[in-house]
Motif scaffolding. Structure first.
Motif, PDB file in Angstrom:
ATOM      1  N   GLU A 160       0.743  -1.367  -0.011  1.00 26.45           N
ATOM      2  CA  GLU A 160       0.017   0.118   0.120  1.00 26.45           C
ATOM      3  C   GLU A 160       0.736   1.041   0.026  1.00 26.45           C
ATOM      4  O   GLU A 160       0.516   2.216  -0.844  1.00 26.45           O
TER       5      GLU A 160
ATOM      6  N   ILE B 274      -4.061   5.462  -2.074  1.00 26.97           N
ATOM      7  CA  ILE B 274      -3.636   4.098  -2.539  1.00 26.97           C
ATOM      8  C   ILE B 274      -4.185   3.627  -3.925  1.00 26.97           C
ATOM      9  O   ILE B 274      -3.353   3.189  -4.839  1.00 26.97           O
TER      10      ILE B 274
ATOM     11  N   ASP C 263       0.255   5.783   6.895  1.00 28.61           N
ATOM     12  CA  ASP C 263      -1.051   5.299   6.177  1.00 28.61           C
ATOM     13  C   ASP C 263      -1.747   4.783   7.697  1.00 28.61           C
ATOM     14  O   ASP C 263      -1.498   3.713   8.100  1.00 28.61           O
TER      15      ASP C 263
HETATM   16 MG    MG Z   1      -6.016   1.380   4.058  1.00 27.73          MG
END
Ligand code: MG
Ligand code: ADP
Length: 616
Positions: A147, A332, A168
């Motif tokens: 990610e 993402i 994140d």
């Molecule tokens: Mg996520």
């Protein structure tokens, strides 16, 4: 060649993208929204629901609805839905299937291949489970992308060299990564994270605050009450994103009171969460040998980064005046779109390269001579943060005279003792009977760009070889099971958009009914009956109108519940409240959207007439 799609398979929400005309395009679902909740539900007839409809059923049908299953990917823990047990990979497959179908509708052509993102901290088992989920959904998944790599790809301006820190912060996990971009190469330098830290921890903190302030006993609450308070806590958290202070009123027959909370108080109550947020940041700096001043850009990803208190705290610990916030929800997916573009070898970006690293150490267990009773020690073959692909050989020898078997156990993890690491697989080798240390084995680890680990062992004395590819593992479905399930999944057709929306409305209504009492509950029920009646008549125009009307009504109820109460009071005169709200909203967006053919007043009148005709 059919198009490849990128899928951000999130814990809370999922989202698909494609690369079109030189840019990432987000794919809308059948509700014309980009985010599809990662929730799966099944009804009495065995019909499956994915996304928004399933999310409504979380409160009304908790026994047949599953969410947050991403956390269990690659484990053998199951989720029981309507009496049947499902693995996280099967539930994820249903989400993927839904997104695949939405993408096909959007593109107007079949989709066969996808690139799926996973948290950098996903272990091998979880990555492989993700691939199997893709397979079950009828998608070829060649590539799993971390990610944070995807997020960096979304922000990378190909003309400047940049070092990025990707933070994140999602619903249940925190991933921190350092990414370097230079000469069209996006390279991950280090990753770290916390698999058990996310936005839901703030929900828990707020929930605890309400319960304490209202002097309630958590254990005395019903499941349903807890779910309601949790939902209110999450809403309160979101409101704190826009306001300094939020007041929540609770007004149930058993629970009554108002609790206020400010951002400052939330910071104090969450001190522990903030401390934990800092740990992975320190770790990636330490692992990469970099200083704070070497970070050019900080990229915020995930819904929890929308919280101003999180942004402020990051500015503070990263010693910055300000961090630019793009759209944390789509970061993402946007990067995945770019990746798909690279994979399809699109002219504009085909020279870009995304390298990846191994996010954890891989090795074999060896005898612990210092303390045999503690069990084997980890002999690291591939240290974490090594660039992929990588291949490494190590030599291992027998420890006893005439030892016949040499068992190579393959582990993943950072602990010194293997018992604290994750066992990925093992090779049992028959070696010639020789004095201790004389039978020798070369063990080669090859870890490819897709996170597939191959371990080859060669017995030096005989030249015999044995290998193991760690793709399918004990925790998940076997290839045979997949074949079997594929048949089931093929038949599991998702509903068409029309049915889906009607179902969504019915489930929305059922949830509201559970949340309301008295007159309000009755009103909801009658309106649902009316809707069912209009659907039964089957006149498309009328159905469209009734649908809009009901949606608008439900939205008002929800709005009311969110701003006034968690539990609606039995004696509240909702009808007059709704009417006055309706009048105020004359110029609302919805009315602008609708052309002359639709009039809110008419729809309400028709409903009232129907009520009369039914003698209600
Ligand atoms: Mg996520
Ligand atoms: P995941 O990657 O785990 O699927 P997301 O990135 O979608 O998760 O983030 C979900 C989390 O973000 C949830 O805990 C949700 O409550 C939180 N969140 C979403 N919007 C906001 C907001 N406006 N303010 C605060 N928190 C939010």
């Amino acid at each position: 060649m059919s198009k490849i799609i990128g899928i951000d398979l999130g814990t809370t929400n999922s989202l698909a993208t494609v690369w079109e005309n030189g840019k990432t395009v987000l794919i809308p679902n059948s509700f014309n929204e980009f985010l599809t909740p990662s929730v799966v539900s099944v009804d009495e007839k065995g019909n499956f629901y994915v996304g928004k409809t399933a999310k409504e059923r979380l409160i009304t049908h908790p026994d047949s609805t599953a969410s947050v299953f991403k956390r269990s990917m690659g484990t053998s823990s199951g989720f029981v839905l309507g009496g049947n047990r499902y693995l996280a990979e099967e539930l994820s497959a249903m989400v993927l299937k839904r997104l695949k179908q939405d993408a096909e509708n959007y593109l107007g052509e079949p989709v066969e291949e996808a690139v799926i993102s996973v948290p950098a901290y996903f272990n091998n088992l979880a990555r492989n489970a993700t691939k199997r989920a893709g397979q079950l959904a009828g998608l070829k998944v060649e590539r799993i992308v971390n990610e944070p790599s995807a997020a960096a790809l979304a922000c990378y301006d190909m003309h400047t060299d940049t070092t990025m820190l990707v933070f994140d912060f999602g619903g249940g996990t925190l991933d921190v990564s350092l990414v370097e971009c230079f000469d069209n190469v996006v390279e991950i330098i280090a990753v770290s994270g916390d698999n058990r830290l996310g936005g839901s921890d703030f929900d828990d903190v707020l929930m605890g605050h309400f319960i304490r302030q209202m002097k309630l006993n958590y254990y005395g609450l019903t499941e349903e009450q807890r779910a309601m308070i949790r939902k209110a806590a999450e809403l309160c958290k979101r409101e704190l994103t826009n306001q300094e202070t939020v007041i929540i009123h609770v007004n149930d027959t058993d629970i009554q009171g108002s609790v206020s909370i400010s951002r400052r108080e939330l910071i104090q109550l969450s001190a522990d969460l903030f401390r934990r947020m800092e740990i992975p940041i320190r770790q990636v700096l330490k692992d990469s040998g970099m200083g704070l001043d070497e970070i050019d850009e900080v990229i915020l990803v995930g819904g929890s980064c929308k919280m101003p208190i999180v942004q402020k705290y990051l500015c503070h610990i990263l010693r910055r005046n300000d961090i630019q916030v793009r759209n944390p929800d789509y970061m993402i997916a946007e990067g995945l779109g770019v990746y798909v573009g690279i994979k399809e070898r699109n002219e504009d970006i085909k020279d870009m390269v995304l390298t990846d690293i191994c996010p954890f150490s891989l090795g074999v267990g060896v005898v612990n001579r210092e303390d045999v009773s503690a069990g084997d020690k980890m002999s690291v073959m591939i240290p974490r943060n090594t660039s992929l692909p990588v291949s490494h050989v190590g030599e291992y020898v027998t420890v006893r005279d005439n030892q016949e078997h040499l068992v190579v156990k393959i582990y993943q993890g950072e602990a010194q003792l293997v018992k604290h690491n994750l066992l990925l697989g093992e090779l049992d080798l028959l070696v010639p009977k020789l004095p201790a240390g004389m039978a020798k084995v070369d063990v080669r680890f090859s870890y490819d760009i897709n996170g597939v680990l191959q371990v080859k062992a060669k017995i030096q004395n005989t030249g015999e070889e044995k290998e193991i590819v760690i793709v399918n593992d004990k925790s998940g479905l076997t290839q045979d099971q997949i074949e079997e399930k594929l048949e089931v999944f093929k038949k599991l057709e998702m509903q068409n958009a029309e049915e889906e929306e009607n179902n969504y409305l019915m489930n929305w209504g059922l949830r509201l009914m559970e949340q309301c009492t008295g007159q309000m509950r009755q009103d909801i029920e009658q309106r649902m009956d009316y809707f069912a009646h209009v659907v039964g008549e089957g006149i498309p125009n009328n159905i469209t109108q009734a649908k809009r009307h009901l949606k608008r009504y439900f939205r008002h109820v929800d709005q009311y519940l969110e701003t006034h109460n968690i539990f609606a009071t039995p004696d509240f005169d909702f009808a007059s409240w709704y009417q006055s709200e309706n009048e105020q909203e004359e110029e609302s967006q919805e009315q602008k959207e609708t052309s002359g053919e639709y009039d809110e007043g008419d729809a309400e009148q028709e409903y009232q007439e129907w009520l009369k005709s039914m003698g209600l």
